[in-house]
Design a protein around this motif. Sequence first.
Motif, short mmCIF file in Angstrom:
data_model
loop_
_atom_site.label_atom_id
_atom_site.label_comp_id
_atom_site.label_asym_id
_atom_site.label_seq_id
_atom_site.Cartn_x
_atom_site.Cartn_y
_atom_site.Cartn_z
N ALA A 118 0.83 -1.21 0.00
CA ALA A 118 0.00 0.00 0.00
C ALA A 118 0.86 1.26 0.00
O ALA A 118 0.57 2.22 -0.72
CB ALA A 118 -0.92 -0.02 1.22
N ALA A 119 1.93 1.26 0.80
CA ALA A 119 2.80 2.44 0.88
C ALA A 119 3.47 2.73 -0.46
O ALA A 119 3.75 3.89 -0.79
CB ALA A 119 3.85 2.24 1.96
N ALA A 120 3.74 1.67 -1.24
CA ALA A 120 4.37 1.85 -2.56
C ALA A 120 3.37 2.26 -3.63
O ALA A 120 3.75 2.52 -4.77
CB ALA A 120 5.09 0.57 -2.97
N GLY A 121 2.08 2.28 -3.28
CA GLY A 121 1.05 2.66 -4.25
C GLY A 121 0.81 1.62 -5.32
O GLY A 121 0.36 1.95 -6.43
N ILE A 122 1.06 0.37 -5.01
CA ILE A 122 0.89 -0.72 -5.99
C ILE A 122 -0.58 -1.08 -6.08
O ILE A 122 -1.20 -1.46 -5.08
CB ILE A 122 1.73 -1.94 -5.59
CG1 ILE A 122 3.22 -1.58 -5.56
CG2 ILE A 122 1.47 -3.12 -6.52
CD1 ILE A 122 4.11 -2.64 -4.93
#
Length: 380
Positions: free
Chosen positions: A123-127
């Motif tokens: 989620a933090a990587a925006g995947i």
Amino acid sequence: MTELAPITAISTALVVGGGIGGMAAAIDLAARGVAVTLIDLDPEWRVYGAGITITGPTLRAYQRLGMVDDIAREGAIVAGSSMFLFNGMHLRDLDEPPIEEGLPATGGIMRPILHHLMQQRIAAAGIPVRLGVTVDTLANRDGGVDVSFSDGTTGRYDVVIGADSVRSRVRELAFPHMSEAERTGQGCWRVSMKKPPTLERGEMFFGHRYMVGITRCGEDRIYLWLLTPHADGEDRLEGEALVAQMKAHLADFGGNAGWVRDTMTAEDWVNYRPLAAKIQPRPWSDGRIVLLGDAVHATTPHLASGAGIAVESALVLGEELARAESAEAALTAYEERRYERCRDVVETSVSIGAAQLAGRPGEEIGGIMGAALHRLAGPF
């Protein structure tokens, strides 16, 4: 997570399978500038409730993802393990030095917690993540892969990575020379529950026809695993019958293994499954479709290395995509680096199980395990 060399050979990737290997691949590729999409067949993105042993080589792989502090915070880091006779008599302590400076020695964590930590990284990587969907067709065409999904949508990606478990749909569609994992004749019983009051590190129990180990997975959580010959019908047991059968298998054990037997209930997470393993034949890639994790090197728990080699494979795939001029060359190089190491883990794990089934002495089995773990401590 340290800064990684960018990937220029591809710009998009589809990762099929949101388990440990798939998430590791997605995290690494995204950090290298690839636009990654991750899909998983389970609409709730769940995972087994068992714990997982985190060996030194596995911690080293997670260090590359920048997750060792997360594992230490949410799991348990210990300096080694203790060996007991099955009746609870202490044999010796095994101090396990870190395989790299600054790296913890070994430990454990509950698998759902580890998955949640990795999901947070996704989620933090925006995947983008799509759940409840898998692939229906895969076609290599003009330097990419055309994909149709089970929900009727389509897409096109520079690379498709099949990390979709031992029953891989990607493997089924694109690799007709491969086959399902094969049962080994053993089964694994697991219970996740509160920690015995006297347990501080991992424990293993020898001298019995069954092999037992306990992994500390948090401040007050453990999981116990028990390896037995597989018996027809045991994989269909549920509830109180499942718990009663596991307790019966543990009847001869003392120490903390006996405490677990006497304390566990149907309210705890209890599971049994027959073991299966297979190192799939090469090649592991077809055009721009590639496999990693259990899809291509499914192993048994004897070396506690299934998760570790899946994360390693994901990291090596990213390294080779960053190094190569073409995706095809990268996939070939990835396979060259991974095949022998993964074959060693799978075949050694299966051989340990075979030795247990044959009633070989504990010293012989321990020697096989020790030599394999020494090899695993080497660079990947």
